[in-house]
Design an enzyme around this catalytic site. Structure first.
Site, PDB file in Angstrom:
ATOM      1  N   GLU A   3     -10.146  39.082 -27.383  1.00 32.49           N
ATOM      2  CA  GLU A   3      -9.988  38.563 -26.022  1.00 32.49           C
ATOM      3  C   GLU A   3      -9.184  39.477 -25.115  1.00 32.49           C
ATOM      4  O   GLU A   3      -8.095  39.112 -24.647  1.00 32.49           O
ATOM      5  CB  GLU A   3      -9.315  37.193 -26.061  1.00 32.49           C
ATOM      6  CG  GLU A   3     -10.044  36.167 -26.890  1.00 32.49           C
ATOM      7  CD  GLU A   3      -9.474  34.766 -26.711  1.00 32.49           C
ATOM      8  OE1 GLU A   3      -8.437  34.615 -26.043  1.00 32.49           O
ATOM      9  OE2 GLU A   3     -10.082  33.822 -27.212  1.00 32.49           O
ATOM     10  N   GLU A  25     -13.998  32.237 -32.792  1.00 29.84           N
ATOM     11  CA  GLU A  25     -13.021  31.154 -32.631  1.00 29.84           C
ATOM     12  C   GLU A  25     -13.670  29.992 -31.910  1.00 29.84           C
ATOM     13  O   GLU A  25     -14.393  30.187 -30.927  1.00 29.84           O
ATOM     14  CB  GLU A  25     -11.802  31.573 -31.778  1.00 29.84           C
ATOM     15  CG  GLU A  25     -10.835  32.486 -32.451  1.00 29.84           C
ATOM     16  CD  GLU A  25      -9.641  32.833 -31.558  1.00 29.84           C
ATOM     17  OE1 GLU A  25      -9.281  32.018 -30.679  1.00 29.84           O
ATOM     18  OE2 GLU A  25      -9.090  33.931 -31.745  1.00 29.84           O
TER      19      GLU A  25
END
Ligand code: GBH
Length: 480
Positions: free
Chosen positions: A164, A374
């Site tokens: 991310e 995730e």
């Protein structure tokens, strides 16, 4: 849940170094920016810090045994740069010992190690030299990747460069909610480009080092559908375009296509992004990857208009004035859609995950296979008689797995799913109070208790396997 998955589907759970390891000063580990940031008063809820984590550093054998009992096929963890290269330059072999042990424990348990090199914990020593605003940090990152590969490359095949990058670049340097806690849009965009460059340099370095050995290298992005609050309102349509640009395409396009999206460049023209781009950089950034990791938690229902009077405030930290992580688009707001919300205040909409996965295949036809790296949810869990009946998390998990299965049916090339998270852990600016684990951790004793969601996940995994384990989770059954 009734979904079916290919028998080769990879089932995993994820954590990150700064969230679980603890042992923040042991065996020569240096400060990361999260150690330093968390010490600033008011930076993290409750004054929590990553110093103790959930003691994964000392309990990795127990945690791997737990993974095995759940039937996990893979463990996604990150290495701490500040543990491996405490001063940003010299490698600390004692820090690598921990990961070497962990990898051996995983392989022994027949669990595939899925290693991420950067999950937000830059060495503070490099931060003091400018951190991600300095191009030099990208070069240091490739050296760090090499140090980890030198030690683990004989046993680890799956490598993720960044987790991310948008969070560490934009929430860290523009929104100020994450380390290093800056609120500077110009710095944030410099960080975006230097992380991209670091990714590309590391992909190339890892391939060179692997030589003839099979290696799989990718990146994990957090991707969020930008939903226009009122699809008939041009202001909301523009807001959705801007958010999709900043949150998704600003990362997808350089990595997959070797270019920055034109409309985003126009939106941030005054903020100097292109000043950092040197000839050849974008070719480096677009070095071919073997998989794209997708983290997904919620959609963003976005508006270009200020909240209507009397509208319930959203729980999103970005709604605080002066804390927008959106360079050049500070006016965006996030009205509620009235959907159920998790303990984070994030709306639950599993169909968003299906839509996102299908869209990626459609809009990026040359993209590599996808892994959901995730997905998960925080709830206010309570332990009763040694059990945690986290019915909301079980429902969230089942609904999102159904969404993944449906996306596959619709043509998305999804090869695996990692639940966030294996363990309750340090939830960044929210501290330990927000619990994402499928395994409960008692902060006083560090005792691990599988929640009902862990048992539910184990049952899904067992049912999906064609190897004879179908139907029977390998964890002790409890009275429900
Ligand atoms: C992931 O990021 C992280 O990789 C993981 O470490 C973390 O523990 C987990 O999720 C749970 O939070 O616009 O400020 O309201 C989270 C991805 C993207 C979710 C941005 C929240 C909106 C934040 N995040 N999103 S804000």
């Amino acid at each position: 849940m009734s979904a079916t998955f290919p028998t080769s589907f990879l089932w995993g759970a994820a954590t990150a170094a700064a969230q679980v390891e603890g042992a923040a000063t042991e065996d020569g580990k240096g400060d990361s920016i999260w150690d330093a940031f968390a010490r600033e008063p008011g930076a993290v809820a409750g004054g929590d810090t990553p110093a103790e984590g959930v003691d994964h550093y000392h309990r990795s054998a127990e945690d791997v045994a737990l993974m095995r009992a759940l039937g996990l096929g893979s463990y996604r963890f990150s290495t701490s740069w500040a543990r491996v290269v405490p001063d940003g330059r010299r490698v600390n072999p004692a820090g690598l010992d921990f990961y070497s042990r962990l990898v051996d424990q995983l392989l022994e348990a027949e669990i595939l190690p899925w290693l991420t090199l950067y999950h937000w914990d830059l060495p503070q020593a490099l931060q003091e030299q400018g951190g991600w605003t300095d191009r030099e940090t990208a070069l240091r990152f490739a050296d760090y990747a090499e140090a980890v590969h030198d030690r683990l490359g004989d046993r680890v095949q799956h490598w993720t460069t960044f987790n991310e990058p948008l969070c560490s670049a934009l929430i860290g340097h523009v929104g100020g909610e994450h380390a290093p806690g800056w609120t500077d849009p110009v710095a944030g965009l410099a960080a975006v480009h230097h992380q991209h460059l670091a990714h590309g340099l590391a992909v190339r370095r890892l391939r060179e080092l692997a030589g003839e050995r099979a290696i799989s290298v990718g990146i994990t992005l957090n991707l969020t559908n930008a939903v226009p609050h009122d699809p008939d309102d041009p202001a909301d349509l523009d807001a959705a375009r801007r958010l999709d640009g900043l949150w998704n395409r600003l990362f997808l396009e350089p990595v997959l296509l070797g270019r920055y999206p034109e409309d985003v460049l126009a939106d941030v023209e005054h903020l100097g992004l292109t000043d950092h781009v040197r000839p050849g950089d974008l070719e480096t950034v677009a070095a071919p990857i073997d998989f794209l990791g997708v983290n997904h938690y919620h959609d963003d229902n976005v508006s270009g208009r200020p909240p209507a009077p009397g509208e319930p405030p959203s729980l999103r930290p970005t709604d605080r004035p002066g804390r927008s992580p959106f360079p050049g688009s500070e006016h965006l707001t996030f009205p509620s859609r009235g959907l159920p919300r998790t303990a984070m205040g994030w709306e639950v909409n599993p169909d968003g995950l299906r839509e996102l996965l299908v869209r990626l295949g459609r809009e990026y036809p040359g993209a590599p296979p996808l892994y959901v790296t995730e997905n998960g949810s925080a709830w206010d869990d309570v332990v009763e008689d040694g059990a945690v009946h986290d019915t909301e998390r079980v429902a969230y998990l089942h609904a999102h797995l159904d969404a993944v299965a449906q996306a596959i049916t619709e043509g998305a090339d999804v090869r695996g799913y990692f639940v966030w998270s294996l363990l309750d852990n340090f939830e960044w600016a929210w501290g330990y109070d927000k619990r994402f684990g499928i395994v409960h951790v008692d902060r006083a004793t560090m005792a691990r208790t599988p929640k009902d969601s862990a048992l539910a996940y184990a049952a899904v995994i067992a049912a999906a396997r064609a190897d004879g384990t179908a139907g029977a989770p390998r964890v002790p059954e409890r009275d429900a």
